[in-house]
Enzyme design. Structure first.
Site, PDB file in Angstrom:
ATOM      1  N   ASP A   2       0.909  -1.181   0.131  1.00 38.14           N
ATOM      2  CA  ASP A   2      -0.127   0.002   0.056  1.00 38.14           C
ATOM      3  C   ASP A   2       0.826   1.253   0.133  1.00 38.14           C
ATOM      4  O   ASP A   2       1.865   1.449   0.622  1.00 38.14           O
ATOM      5  CB  ASP A   2      -0.956  -0.067   1.375  1.00 38.14           C
ATOM      6  CG  ASP A   2      -2.121   1.152   1.058  1.00 38.14           C
ATOM      7  OD1 ASP A   2      -2.390   1.455  -0.130  1.00 38.14           O
ATOM      8  OD2 ASP A   2      -2.672   1.159   2.252  1.00 38.14           O
ATOM      9  N   GLY A   7      -0.179   5.422  -4.296  1.00 41.77           N
ATOM     10  CA  GLY A   7      -0.638   6.724  -4.904  1.00 41.77           C
ATOM     11  C   GLY A   7       0.042   7.729  -4.073  1.00 41.77           C
ATOM     12  O   GLY A   7       0.439   8.674  -4.543  1.00 41.77           O
ATOM     13  N   TRP A  39       3.043   8.007  -2.769  1.00 47.72           N
ATOM     14  CA  TRP A  39       4.259   7.961  -3.151  1.00 47.72           C
ATOM     15  C   TRP A  39       4.365   8.917  -4.466  1.00 47.72           C
ATOM     16  O   TRP A  39       5.320   9.874  -4.300  1.00 47.72           O
ATOM     17  CB  TRP A  39       4.809   6.576  -3.671  1.00 47.72           C
ATOM     18  CG  TRP A  39       6.326   6.570  -3.973  1.00 47.72           C
ATOM     19  CD1 TRP A  39       7.225   6.115  -2.981  1.00 47.72           C
ATOM     20  CD2 TRP A  39       6.968   6.683  -5.112  1.00 47.72           C
ATOM     21  NE1 TRP A  39       8.562   6.397  -3.879  1.00 47.72           N
ATOM     22  CE2 TRP A  39       8.336   6.601  -5.216  1.00 47.72           C
ATOM     23  CE3 TRP A  39       6.142   6.938  -6.541  1.00 47.72           C
ATOM     24  CZ2 TRP A  39       9.128   6.720  -6.106  1.00 47.72           C
ATOM     25  CZ3 TRP A  39       7.095   7.194  -7.410  1.00 47.72           C
ATOM     26  CH2 TRP A  39       8.616   6.956  -7.385  1.00 47.72           C
ATOM     27  N   ARG A  78      -1.012   8.890 -10.157  1.00 45.00           N
ATOM     28  CA  ARG A  78      -0.833   7.789  -9.296  1.00 45.00           C
ATOM     29  C   ARG A  78      -0.250   6.726  -9.966  1.00 45.00           C
ATOM     30  O   ARG A  78       0.206   5.774  -9.425  1.00 45.00           O
ATOM     31  CB  ARG A  78      -2.534   7.561  -8.936  1.00 45.00           C
ATOM     32  CG  ARG A  78      -2.991   8.450  -7.823  1.00 45.00           C
ATOM     33  CD  ARG A  78      -4.373   8.028  -7.613  1.00 45.00           C
ATOM     34  NE  ARG A  78      -4.678   6.862  -7.111  1.00 45.00           N
ATOM     35  CZ  ARG A  78      -4.393   6.715  -5.715  1.00 45.00           C
ATOM     36  NH1 ARG A  78      -4.025   7.569  -4.857  1.00 45.00           N
ATOM     37  NH2 ARG A  78      -4.396   5.392  -5.121  1.00 45.00           N
ATOM     38  N   HIS A  90       2.344   3.325  -8.947  1.00 49.01           N
ATOM     39  CA  HIS A  90       1.994   1.844  -9.188  1.00 49.01           C
ATOM     40  C   HIS A  90       3.067   1.341 -10.075  1.00 49.01           C
ATOM     41  O   HIS A  90       3.494   0.187  -9.909  1.00 49.01           O
ATOM     42  CB  HIS A  90       0.656   1.633  -9.903  1.00 49.01           C
ATOM     43  CG  HIS A  90      -0.643   2.220  -9.167  1.00 49.01           C
ATOM     44  ND1 HIS A  90      -0.670   1.681  -7.988  1.00 49.01           N
ATOM     45  CD2 HIS A  90      -1.499   2.879  -9.732  1.00 49.01           C
ATOM     46  CE1 HIS A  90      -1.720   2.260  -7.416  1.00 49.01           C
ATOM     47  NE2 HIS A  90      -2.260   2.988  -8.510  1.00 49.01           N
ATOM     48  N   ARG A 132     -12.379   2.291  -7.517  1.00 46.30           N
ATOM     49  CA  ARG A 132     -11.665   3.375  -7.708  1.00 46.30           C
ATOM     50  C   ARG A 132     -12.006   3.969  -9.177  1.00 46.30           C
ATOM     51  O   ARG A 132     -13.049   3.490 -10.002  1.00 46.30           O
ATOM     52  CB  ARG A 132     -10.204   3.020  -7.971  1.00 46.30           C
ATOM     53  CG  ARG A 132      -9.730   2.403  -6.564  1.00 46.30           C
ATOM     54  CD  ARG A 132      -8.060   2.208  -6.696  1.00 46.30           C
ATOM     55  NE  ARG A 132      -7.648   1.961  -5.343  1.00 46.30           N
ATOM     56  CZ  ARG A 132      -6.438   1.994  -4.776  1.00 46.30           C
ATOM     57  NH1 ARG A 132      -5.595   2.524  -5.753  1.00 46.30           N
ATOM     58  NH2 ARG A 132      -6.106   2.110  -3.402  1.00 46.30           N
ATOM     59  N   LEU A 169      10.851 -20.554  -5.237  1.00 41.51           N
ATOM     60  CA  LEU A 169       9.856 -19.778  -4.357  1.00 41.51           C
ATOM     61  C   LEU A 169       8.544 -19.822  -4.934  1.00 41.51           C
ATOM     62  O   LEU A 169       8.323 -19.816  -6.200  1.00 41.51           O
ATOM     63  CB  LEU A 169      10.338 -18.127  -4.746  1.00 41.51           C
ATOM     64  CG  LEU A 169       9.353 -16.970  -3.918  1.00 41.51           C
ATOM     65  CD1 LEU A 169       9.567 -17.069  -2.558  1.00 41.51           C
ATOM     66  CD2 LEU A 169      10.006 -15.718  -4.657  1.00 41.51           C
ATOM     67  N   ARG A 227       2.153  -4.961   6.015  1.00 38.92           N
ATOM     68  CA  ARG A 227       1.409  -3.844   5.259  1.00 38.92           C
ATOM     69  C   ARG A 227       2.229  -2.634   5.326  1.00 38.92           C
ATOM     70  O   ARG A 227       2.497  -2.262   6.206  1.00 38.92           O
ATOM     71  CB  ARG A 227       0.073  -3.846   5.933  1.00 38.92           C
ATOM     72  CG  ARG A 227      -0.840  -2.570   5.057  1.00 38.92           C
ATOM     73  CD  ARG A 227      -2.257  -2.340   5.398  1.00 38.92           C
ATOM     74  NE  ARG A 227      -2.758  -1.508   4.337  1.00 38.92           N
ATOM     75  CZ  ARG A 227      -4.144  -1.627   4.307  1.00 38.92           C
ATOM     76  NH1 ARG A 227      -4.747  -2.593   4.541  1.00 38.92           N
ATOM     77  NH2 ARG A 227      -4.318  -0.653   3.365  1.00 38.92           N
TER      78      ARG A 227
HETATM   79  C1  IPE Z   1      -5.493  -2.720  -0.279  1.00 40.60           C
HETATM   80  O1  IPE Z   1      -4.969  -1.516  -0.322  1.00 40.60           O
HETATM   81  C2  IPE Z   1      -5.385  -3.563  -1.442  1.00 40.60           C
HETATM   82  C3  IPE Z   1      -4.168  -3.708  -2.202  1.00 40.60           C
HETATM   83  C4  IPE Z   1      -3.063  -3.402  -1.846  1.00 40.60           C
HETATM   84  C5  IPE Z   1      -4.157  -4.352  -3.467  1.00 40.60           C
HETATM   85  P1  IPE Z   1      -6.018  -0.265  -0.428  1.00 40.60           P
HETATM   86  O2  IPE Z   1      -5.199   0.858  -0.547  1.00 40.60           O
HETATM   87  O3  IPE Z   1      -7.079  -0.597  -1.541  1.00 40.60           O
HETATM   88  O4  IPE Z   1      -6.862  -0.412   0.816  1.00 40.60           O
HETATM   89  P2  IPE Z   1      -7.823   0.283   1.713  1.00 40.60           P
HETATM   90  O5  IPE Z   1      -9.105   0.167   0.824  1.00 40.60           O
HETATM   91  O6  IPE Z   1      -7.364   1.637   1.954  1.00 40.60           O
HETATM   92  O7  IPE Z   1      -8.178  -0.298   3.069  1.00 40.60           O
HETATM   93  C1  IPE Z   2      -1.733   0.100  -3.283  1.00 43.57           C
HETATM   94  O1  IPE Z   2      -1.307   1.365  -3.246  1.00 43.57           O
HETATM   95  C2  IPE Z   2      -1.881  -0.323  -4.621  1.00 43.57           C
HETATM   96  C3  IPE Z   2      -3.274  -0.906  -5.159  1.00 43.57           C
HETATM   97  C4  IPE Z   2      -4.243  -0.882  -4.318  1.00 43.57           C
HETATM   98  C5  IPE Z   2      -3.603  -1.213  -6.313  1.00 43.57           C
HETATM   99  P1  IPE Z   2      -2.546   2.661  -3.384  1.00 43.57           P
HETATM  100  O2  IPE Z   2      -3.040   3.058  -4.753  1.00 43.57           O
HETATM  101  O3  IPE Z   2      -3.742   2.115  -2.340  1.00 43.57           O
HETATM  102  O4  IPE Z   2      -1.785   3.830  -2.650  1.00 43.57           O
HETATM  103  P2  IPE Z   2      -2.554   5.029  -1.743  1.00 43.57           P
HETATM  104  O5  IPE Z   2      -2.805   4.063  -0.466  1.00 43.57           O
HETATM  105  O6  IPE Z   2      -3.414   5.721  -2.353  1.00 43.57           O
HETATM  106  O7  IPE Z   2      -1.272   5.758  -1.278  1.00 43.57           O
HETATM  107 MG    MG Z   3      -4.086   2.493  -0.396  1.00 44.03          MG
END
Ligand code: IPE
Ligand code: IPE
Ligand code: MG
Length: 263
Positions: free
Chosen positions: A26, A29, A31, A39, A43, A77, A137, A191
């Site tokens: 996580d 976005g 970063w 965003r 990724h 999203r 692995l 996490r």
């Molecule tokens: C959790 O991340 C799912 C993945 C990393 C793929 P999210 O950023 O979507 O989680 P929530 O919704 O904020 O808990």
């Molecule tokens: C996790 O990073 C990747 C996915 C859920 C696909 P996020 O996209 O949730 O990043 P933040 O939480 O918005 O920073």
């Molecule tokens: Mg997130």
């Protein structure tokens, strides 16, 4: 009455190195936002972090790595981000599968693939077949995965295959049908991104996993960060419901057996 069996009834040997590491990646976005980038740039950098993590897991002798790439909730999203994520998933598959294979990695995807573009599904199936016999692995990507989905699909599969079990089944009956049935439950859950939640990841399998949360954003994750998580794991005492004294007793017995074998 089904027998009172729990999947965690045996205390596994707690080794220095976790056998199975599960990661919620996580913070991509945020970063990107910190760098005034879109965003998707986060990724993309996240894919690089996955590559580094796979390498680090191999070097440390971790046997199973399971990563959460796209949750069943991530469809909520903006359509544009979902579209770009799908494109990135496809590109990463096309680019990485052969190098996974060369490195002896077995690749698998868990989740409901029926919602994905057929081109992605083809790539996934090709990668799974190509790497099916590798053992260095076991690398699993959770895509359109949800822990609740997993439990529901396992119940449906179990009852379809064994209608007799509908009224009387136990934990092992059900867990055999879960998406990760062939892997041990995760020892260490990581996490990144600072949130302290499970977000519908491996709900069943994380029952007794050691949880580790870090503020580090996923694109910054590297071998040193993995070392830190493992260090935290090594300081834990996994009791699985027992007392510290019981565990000390078990360890003493193990040491005696080891000692006797030496003689
Ligand atoms: C959790 O991340 C799912 C993945 C990393 C793929 P999210 O950023 O979507 O989680 P929530 O919704 O904020 O808990
Ligand atoms: C996790 O990073 C990747 C996915 C859920 C696909 P996020 O996209 O949730 O990043 P933040 O939480 O918005 O920073
Ligand atoms: Mg997130």
């Amino acid at each position: 009455m089904p027998a009172l069996l729990s999947s965690t009834r045996e205390v596994p040997e707690v080794g220095n190195i976790p056998k199975h590491v599960a990661i919620i990646m996580d913070g991509n976005g945020r970063w990107a936002k910190q760098r005034y980038l879109p965003r998707i740039a986060g990724h993309k950098q996240g894919v690089e972090a996955v590559r580094g993590t796979i390498r680090a897991c191999i070097e440390k002798g971790i046997s199973y790595l399971t990563i959460f790439a796209f949750s069943s909730e991530n469809w909520r999203r903006p359509a544009e981000e979902v579209k770009l994520l799908m494109q990135l998933f496809l590109t990463a598959l096309e680019r990485e599968v052969s190098s996974l294979h060369e490195n002896g990695v077995r690749f698998r995807v868990i989740g409901d693939l029926s919602k994905f573009d057929p081109q992605i599904v083809d790539c996934v199936r090709h990668g799974e077949m190509l790497t099916a016999n590798n053992t260095r692995l076991y690398f699993t990507v959770a895509a359109n995965y949800g822990g609740r989905w997993d439990i529901m699909q396992a119940v449906r599969k179990m009852i379809a295959q064994h209608p007799d079990l509908a009224a009387d089944f136990d934990e092992p009956d059900l867990s055999r049908h879960l998406a990760m049935a062939d892997a041990p439950e995760p020892d260490l859950f990581i996490r990144t991104g600072g949130e302290c939640r499970i977000s519908n990841f491996l709900l069943w399998q994380l029952a007794y996993t050691e949880l580790y949360f870090t503020d580090m954003l996923w694109p910054d994750f590297n071998a040193a960060a993995l070392d830190e998580a493992i260090l935290s794991y090594q300081k834990r005492e996994r009791r699985f419901g027992r007392t510290s004294e019981q565990l000390a007793g078990q360890q003493a017995t193990r040491n005696t057996i080891l000692g006797e074998n030496k003689i």
